[in-house]
Design an enzyme around this catalytic site. Structure first.
Site, PDB file in Angstrom:
ATOM      1  CE  LYS A  65      36.094 -78.122  -9.540  1.00  0.00           C
ATOM      2  NZ  LYS A  65      36.174 -76.699  -9.870  1.00  0.00           N
ATOM      3  CG  ASP A 102      39.170 -73.674 -11.330  1.00  0.00           C
ATOM      4  OD1 ASP A 102      39.013 -73.913 -12.542  1.00  0.00           O
ATOM      5  OD2 ASP A 102      38.538 -74.266 -10.433  1.00  0.00           O
TER       6      ASP A 102
HETATM    7  N1  LIG Z   1      34.141 -69.415 -15.509  1.00  0.00           N
HETATM    8  C1  LIG Z   1      34.598 -70.474 -14.879  1.00  0.00           C
HETATM    9  O1  LIG Z   1      35.536 -71.137 -15.302  1.00  0.00           O
HETATM   10  C2  LIG Z   1      33.982 -70.857 -13.560  1.00  0.00           C
HETATM   11  C3  LIG Z   1      34.667 -71.709 -12.691  1.00  0.00           C
HETATM   12  C4  LIG Z   1      34.058 -72.048 -11.477  1.00  0.00           C
HETATM   13  C5  LIG Z   1      32.795 -71.569 -11.166  1.00  0.00           C
HETATM   14  N2  LIG Z   1      32.170 -70.745 -12.051  1.00  0.00           N
HETATM   15  C6  LIG Z   1      30.839 -70.193 -11.721  1.00  0.00           C
HETATM   16  O2  LIG Z   1      30.955 -69.462 -10.520  1.00  0.00           O
HETATM   17  C7  LIG Z   1      29.763 -69.535  -9.751  1.00  0.00           C
HETATM   18  C8  LIG Z   1      30.079 -69.934  -8.338  1.00  0.00           C
HETATM   19  O3  LIG Z   1      30.660 -71.232  -8.318  1.00  0.00           O
HETATM   20  P1  LIG Z   1      31.240 -71.870  -6.951  1.00  0.00           P
HETATM   21  O4  LIG Z   1      31.754 -73.207  -7.319  1.00  0.00           O
HETATM   22  O5  LIG Z   1      32.128 -70.921  -6.262  1.00  0.00           O
HETATM   23  O6  LIG Z   1      29.889 -72.029  -6.097  1.00  0.00           O
HETATM   24  P2  LIG Z   1      29.727 -72.118  -4.524  1.00  0.00           P
HETATM   25  O7  LIG Z   1      30.970 -72.680  -3.889  1.00  0.00           O
HETATM   26  O8  LIG Z   1      28.431 -72.800  -4.289  1.00  0.00           O
HETATM   27  O9  LIG Z   1      29.603 -70.563  -4.037  1.00  0.00           O
HETATM   28  C9  LIG Z   1      28.476 -69.810  -4.386  1.00  0.00           C
HETATM   29  C10 LIG Z   1      28.668 -68.354  -3.958  1.00  0.00           C
HETATM   30  O10 LIG Z   1      27.502 -67.608  -4.345  1.00  0.00           O
HETATM   31  C11 LIG Z   1      26.938 -66.973  -3.188  1.00  0.00           C
HETATM   32  N3  LIG Z   1      25.490 -66.930  -3.295  1.00  0.00           N
HETATM   33  C12 LIG Z   1      24.658 -67.897  -3.742  1.00  0.00           C
HETATM   34  N4  LIG Z   1      23.362 -67.488  -3.670  1.00  0.00           N
HETATM   35  C13 LIG Z   1      23.389 -66.224  -3.160  1.00  0.00           C
HETATM   36  C14 LIG Z   1      22.385 -65.261  -2.847  1.00  0.00           C
HETATM   37  N5  LIG Z   1      21.076 -65.528  -3.050  1.00  0.00           N
HETATM   38  N6  LIG Z   1      22.777 -64.067  -2.361  1.00  0.00           N
HETATM   39  C15 LIG Z   1      24.090 -63.786  -2.160  1.00  0.00           C
HETATM   40  N7  LIG Z   1      25.083 -64.671  -2.423  1.00  0.00           N
HETATM   41  C16 LIG Z   1      24.740 -65.856  -2.929  1.00  0.00           C
HETATM   42  C17 LIG Z   1      27.387 -67.831  -2.036  1.00  0.00           C
HETATM   43  O11 LIG Z   1      27.295 -67.099  -0.828  1.00  0.00           O
HETATM   44  P3  LIG Z   1      27.212 -67.863   0.595  1.00  0.00           P
HETATM   45  O12 LIG Z   1      28.647 -68.202   0.957  1.00  0.00           O
HETATM   46  O13 LIG Z   1      26.622 -66.859   1.500  1.00  0.00           O
HETATM   47  O14 LIG Z   1      26.356 -69.060   0.401  1.00  0.00           O
HETATM   48  C18 LIG Z   1      28.828 -68.153  -2.453  1.00  0.00           C
HETATM   49  O15 LIG Z   1      29.659 -67.070  -2.193  1.00  0.00           O
HETATM   50  C19 LIG Z   1      28.865 -70.517 -10.514  1.00  0.00           C
HETATM   51  O16 LIG Z   1      27.958 -69.781 -11.293  1.00  0.00           O
HETATM   52  C20 LIG Z   1      29.818 -71.275 -11.414  1.00  0.00           C
HETATM   53  O17 LIG Z   1      29.211 -71.723 -12.616  1.00  0.00           O
HETATM   54  C21 LIG Z   1      32.731 -70.378 -13.233  1.00  0.00           C
END
Ligand SMILES: NC(=O)c1ccc[n+]([C@@H]2O[C@H](COP(=O)([O-])OP(=O)(O)OC[C@H]3O[C@@H](n4cnc5c(N)ncnc54)[C@H](OP(=O)(O)O)[C@@H]3O)[C@@H](O)[C@H]2O)c1
Length: 277
Positions: A65, A102
């Site tokens: 992306k 998104d």
């Molecule tokens: N519904 C939809 O269309 C859609 C679209 C996109 C994503 N999603 C979902 O959204 C979620 C995040 O996706 P993403 O692409 O944004 O992932 P990402 O870029 O990897 O970001 C993950 C986020 O979760 C936090 N996190 C992870 N483990 C943690 C913990 N143990 N304690 C506190 N914070 C924690 C991270 O904090 P840090 O910055 O501190 O690491 C970061 O803010 C996923 O579950 C994905 O499936 C859904």
């Protein structure tokens, strides 16, 4: 036959072929949507080769992306702000257009699930500052959210998001997440916490007003513990599957010439597929 697909590495987990396949069938379009496993080092060539292979474009998923921003010829304003391209249009003149749908998906999901909902209704609390959070915050800012409390474990990442998007964003330490809910009109979880296989989201909802809308963008499981807890105390709650479905609509329209709808039958088919993972 018109073709599109999803490029990623790995990409086998993607449910996008089911989603777009549903619409192709529904609209009786002579088309195909396929998985396109592409290694990071092959991304530029794969994108450049789309039109010649009969592809109208593709979706991009992990890890393509952000790198795609530097490859496509045109980037729309939303993709540039968010710093990620999730949809590529391969135009007949050979130009590649990069978009991000998104933010649209997030907004449309809330509007469809909660008619009358407005970002301007009051402060929003956004948990997380990853890729998905950027789209969520961009949508909320565009729609006039008066205040966004951005709560993330890594403060640096939240600060980078706030600097990139600007606007009324207040950084909140992860340890203060429960207190940040006071007076909020919206709570969105964009962290991966609560997702199957990930740690639970540990968040006391006591300070959250009962009228506040709660949205978890995690969609596996569909009913996350956060949504269950929110509904249990009387808050309106919206799951994340709708965001996934709605973000696909503008891409399908650009490739296949028909704007598809998110119907109960589609939701059911996708939910069943996700549950069988
Ligand atoms: N519904 C939809 O269309 C859609 C679209 C996109 C994503 N999603 C979902 O959204 C979620 C995040 O996706 P993403 O692409 O944004 O992932 P990402 O870029 O990897 O970001 C993950 C986020 O979760 C936090 N996190 C992870 N483990 C943690 C913990 N143990 N304690 C506190 N914070 C924690 C991270 O904090 P840090 O910055 O501190 O690491 C970061 O803010 C996923 O579950 C994905 O499936 C859904």
């Amino acid at each position: 036959m018109k073709r599109a697909g999803v490029m990623g590495w790995p990409v086998e987990h993607s449910r996008s072929p089911l989603l777009h396949g549903f619409w192709l069938k529904e609209h009786r379009i002579d088309g195909a949507y396929v998985l396109l496993p592409v290694r990071p080092e092959e991304l530029a060539a794969a994108l450049r080769g789309l039109a010649a292979r009969g592809f109208a474009g593709c979706n991009l998923t992990i890890p393509h992306k952000a790198p795609a921003l530097a490859i496509v010829d045109q980037v729309d304003a939303t993709a540039a702000r968010i710093g990620a391209v999730n949809t590529v249009i391969a135009r007949p003149d050979g130009m590649l257009e990069g978009r991000n749908t998104d933010a649209f998906g997030f907004r449309e999901n809330l509007r469809a699930a909660q008619p009358g909902w407005r970002a301007g209704a009051g402060p929003a609390v956004v948990l997380g500052a990853g890729g998905a959070a950027r789209a969520v915050v961009a949508a909320l800012l565009d729609d006039g959210a008066p205040e966004i409390r951005l709560v993330n474990r890594s403060r640096d990442r939240a600060a980078a998001l706030a600097a990139a998007l600007g606007g009324p964003i207040e950084l909140v330490d992860w340890a203060r997440r429960a207190a940040a809910l006071a007076g909020a009109a919206l709570l969105v979880n964009t962290t991966s916490l609560g997702m199957t296989g990930q740690p639970p989201l540990d968040l006391a909802l006591d300070a959250l007003p009962q009228a506040a809308l709660v949205n978890d963008i995690v969609y596996v499981p569909l009913e996350t513990p956060l949504l269950r807890a929110a509904r249990g105390r009387g808050n309106p709650a919206v799951d994340g599957l709708g965001m996934l479905l709605h973000q696909a609509r503008p891409a399908f329209a650009a490739w296949f010439g028909v704007t598809p709808e998110v119907t109960p039958a589609l939701r059911q088919a996708m939910a069943a597929s996700l549950a069988s993972r």
